[in-house]
Motif scaffolding. Structure first.
Motif, PDB file in Angstrom:
ATOM      1  N   ASP A 117       4.721   0.563  -0.357  1.00 31.71           N
ATOM      2  CA  ASP A 117       5.816   1.138  -1.130  1.00 31.71           C
ATOM      3  C   ASP A 117       5.766   2.663  -1.158  1.00 31.71           C
ATOM      4  N   VAL A 119       5.444   4.487   1.669  1.00 35.67           N
ATOM      5  CA  VAL A 119       5.735   4.995   3.008  1.00 35.67           C
ATOM      6  C   VAL A 119       6.889   5.988   3.003  1.00 35.67           C
ATOM      7  N   ASP A 120       7.938   5.652   2.296  1.00 29.00           N
ATOM      8  CA  ASP A 120       9.142   6.458   2.396  1.00 29.00           C
ATOM      9  C   ASP A 120       9.041   7.754   1.598  1.00 29.00           C
ATOM     10  N   LEU A 125       4.530   3.889  -5.549  1.00 22.69           N
ATOM     11  CA  LEU A 125       5.467   3.603  -6.631  1.00 22.69           C
ATOM     12  C   LEU A 125       4.833   2.747  -7.722  1.00 22.69           C
ATOM     13  N   THR A 126       3.637   2.267  -7.476  1.00 22.59           N
ATOM     14  CA  THR A 126       3.031   1.299  -8.398  1.00 22.59           C
ATOM     15  C   THR A 126       1.589   1.678  -8.696  1.00 22.59           C
ATOM     16  N   PHE A 141      -2.390   6.092   6.904  1.00 24.75           N
ATOM     17  CA  PHE A 141      -1.105   5.697   7.470  1.00 24.75           C
ATOM     18  C   PHE A 141      -0.727   6.453   8.745  1.00 24.75           C
ATOM     19  N   ALA A 145       0.466   4.564  12.082  1.00 25.26           N
ATOM     20  CA  ALA A 145       1.760   4.837  12.702  1.00 25.26           C
ATOM     21  C   ALA A 145       1.571   5.235  14.174  1.00 25.26           C
ATOM     22  N   LEU A 158       2.845  -3.939  11.821  1.00 25.64           N
ATOM     23  CA  LEU A 158       3.463  -3.138  10.765  1.00 25.64           C
ATOM     24  C   LEU A 158       4.764  -3.796  10.289  1.00 25.64           C
ATOM     25  N   TYR A 159       5.587  -4.224  11.239  1.00 22.56           N
ATOM     26  CA  TYR A 159       6.813  -4.913  10.855  1.00 22.56           C
ATOM     27  C   TYR A 159       6.483  -6.171  10.062  1.00 22.56           C
ATOM     28  N   PHE A 162       5.729  -5.395   6.432  1.00 23.07           N
ATOM     29  CA  PHE A 162       6.971  -5.183   5.677  1.00 23.07           C
ATOM     30  C   PHE A 162       7.697  -6.506   5.457  1.00 23.07           C
ATOM     31  N   GLU A 165       6.684  -8.598   2.603  1.00 20.69           N
ATOM     32  CA  GLU A 165       7.232  -8.122   1.337  1.00 20.69           C
ATOM     33  C   GLU A 165       8.630  -8.695   1.114  1.00 20.69           C
TER      34      GLU A 165
ATOM     35  N   LEU B 166      12.114  -2.444  -0.683  1.00 22.21           N
ATOM     36  CA  LEU B 166      11.036  -2.563  -1.677  1.00 22.21           C
ATOM     37  C   LEU B 166      11.463  -1.991  -3.019  1.00 22.21           C
ATOM     38  N   LYS B 169      13.555  -4.501  -4.525  1.00 20.39           N
ATOM     39  CA  LYS B 169      12.710  -5.592  -5.009  1.00 20.39           C
ATOM     40  C   LYS B 169      12.146  -5.272  -6.391  1.00 20.39           C
TER      41      LYS B 169
END
Lengths: 294, 294
Positions: A117, A119-120, A125-126, A141, A145, A158-159, A162, A165, B166, B169
């Motif tokens: 979460d 990555v972007d 985020l948690t 990462f 990558a 990697l896909y 995701f 999730e 995500l 989600k």
DNA sequence: CGGTAATTTGATAAAAGTCAACGTCTGTGG
DNA sequence: CCACAGACGTTGACTTTTATCAAATTACCG
């Protein structure tokens, strides 16, 4: 507002000091010398994928990190540097809302990836908290990558991470959007059973590492509802519960509670009423079974 | 079991025939000559990212596809070949469970990516149905993956698309796990408002393209609850509702329903009771306000 | 051992679902 | 052009489920 504050306290620092690791290094990969490392090719089977036998992989290793129960792997807002692959143990992923209430988003365990979460946005985020002594591989990462650019099998890995999730998202939408409290908890127990089983542990006897409150948060229920429902399952002979130790006694019965359309099939051993009938009976321990619907 | 079967029927084929497109071509990219194409660099702003000015992008275009309301973009189980980026219109993403019940997973609209759930398994996991006349760019996934390997900005675009899933989600976990029916619907209206606003449409007046049942499925509620709650919002002066046309009259009030900790602030114009008080009042249109708790 | 957190259970209240009836819009065909 | 069928939406009465509040009990950590 929440009484599980202990989880969010920084863990006692003296262990880290004893190992001559500065406290600030929690959260990055500098601790690799302490806990060894794992080769990428050895990690892949845990993730359920096969890496090509390209010799260039032979040298790729990732540091390991050990986390004790109650310690934090990363917090929301921390800089995103790595994803983590759980090798052993049990975590909770939580999000703290504006009012300070804790929402449990998942219970990662061995084979699961943590931290995607971030990555972007470049920030997690948690919060991720260990609920048991755990061991994770730290995968920087940028390195992952780069490997993904060079190796189709890593790209697919990697896909795939995701994608899991997204599968989890769909499963939880269904659980939260359509299932009753009983069905949610039966589904949760069966999910844990399946995941422990896949890792080689018993499918029928395992420990809930989470509190009733954490389970309830994850399932969209209050802790009392979780407690009551587990008691009712026990009374119906579906499970045996001793505090956080669970033994599944009628897996098929639990499946019937998740999906009522399913045939109850013959119970495992002695004569028993159907799981749903037993649940109905044990539920109406309360007043009286006035079950005469118009 | 469901009366929205019309959506799942294949759309009338005569239009396709009239355009000399064989019915089988629905779902792949062969129809590109009919609806033109879009340059990648022109598509990127819609996705909220900037592409580098690398001249190699100048030539990259993707075919467009037009979908009419009720038509299916792809179905669960279809071979995954492409992801879709919505340029205009409105869709629902649904999953059909074992009992045949439909679960709405999302309402993609302009700027949203569709189909990422097929990346791992090679098959889409969901049905995607247009709820309005729509226009999508068809992005063959192997081509996108190749661009991602070569261009960091495309790689980040791809991560960003996964990341949004995500974020969605987490938001839905929170909605389904902790919010009341009222708060879910207020949150839903505010989310639509925000998304329409970001696209340049009105934030306060828009059409719900979905039925009450579809909205309820998405929010984990029954259609009657959706209907009742919208009526109560209207009675409380928070919104004006005419069938599927919605006008938000008190955005701040809706926010207070989502997050009760928020200060009700001064209402938009004339004197009004607080949104929550108004809701309480309009709710107890039913028997009598016997609000004397022990 | 003592204190705190976790769990269980009961009584009650509130929320949402269910069943049912009716109203309304829309598009189609007479 | 109008009548009508069928889908959609609204509302009411009632039931079921789950949350809430409260209290007692048990386990665990220091």
């Amino acid at each position: 507002m929440f009484d599980s504050a202990a989880y969010n306290e920084p863990p006692r620092e003296r262990f880290d000091e004893a190992r001559h690791v500065p406290a600030e290094s929690r959260g990055d990969a500098r601790c690799e010398s302490n806990w060894g490392s794992v080769r990428f090719v050895d990690l892949a089977p845990l993730l359920g994928v096969a890496l090509s036998s390209d010799p260039r992989f032979a040298d790729v290793t990732f540091p390991l990190r050990r986390i004790r129960a109650g310690e934090v792997l990363h917090r929301a807002g921390d800089a995103f540097k790595a994803i983590y692959v759980v090798r052993s143990g049990f975590f909770k992923t939580v999000s703290i809302d504006t009012a300070g209430a804790e929402l449990v988003l998942g219970f990662p365990m061995a084979g699961d990836a943590i931290g995607l979460d971030g990555v972007d946005s470049g920030r997690y985020l948690t919060d991720v908290v260990a609920l048991d002594i755990s061991n994770v591989a730290v995968i920087p990462f940028p390195q992952l990558a780069q490997l993904a650019r060079e190796h189709p099998c890593v790209e697919r890995l990697l896909y795939s991470m995701f994608s899991r999730e997204l599968v989890h998202k769909h499963a939880m939408f269904w659980l939260l959007g359509t299932l009753s409290a009983e069905a949610r908890i039966a589904s949760f127990l069966l999910d844990l059973s399946e995941r422990f089983g896949r890792l080689g542990y018993s499918r029928t006897a395992f420990a809930l590492r989470a509190t009733r409150q954490e389970i309830g948060s994850y399932l969209g229920l209050k802790l009392e509802t979780v407690s009551r429902t587990l008691s009712a399952f026990a009374a119906a002979g579906l499970v045996y519960i001793d505090r956080r130790e669970v033994t599944l006694r009628d897996v098929e019965g639990l499946r019937c509670i998740v999906d009522p359309a399913r045939q109850p099939s013959e119970p495992p051993r002695v004569h028993q009423p159907s799981p749903r009938a037993a649940m109905r009976a044990s539920r109406s321990l309360r007043p009286a079974p006035l079950a005469m619907a118009g």
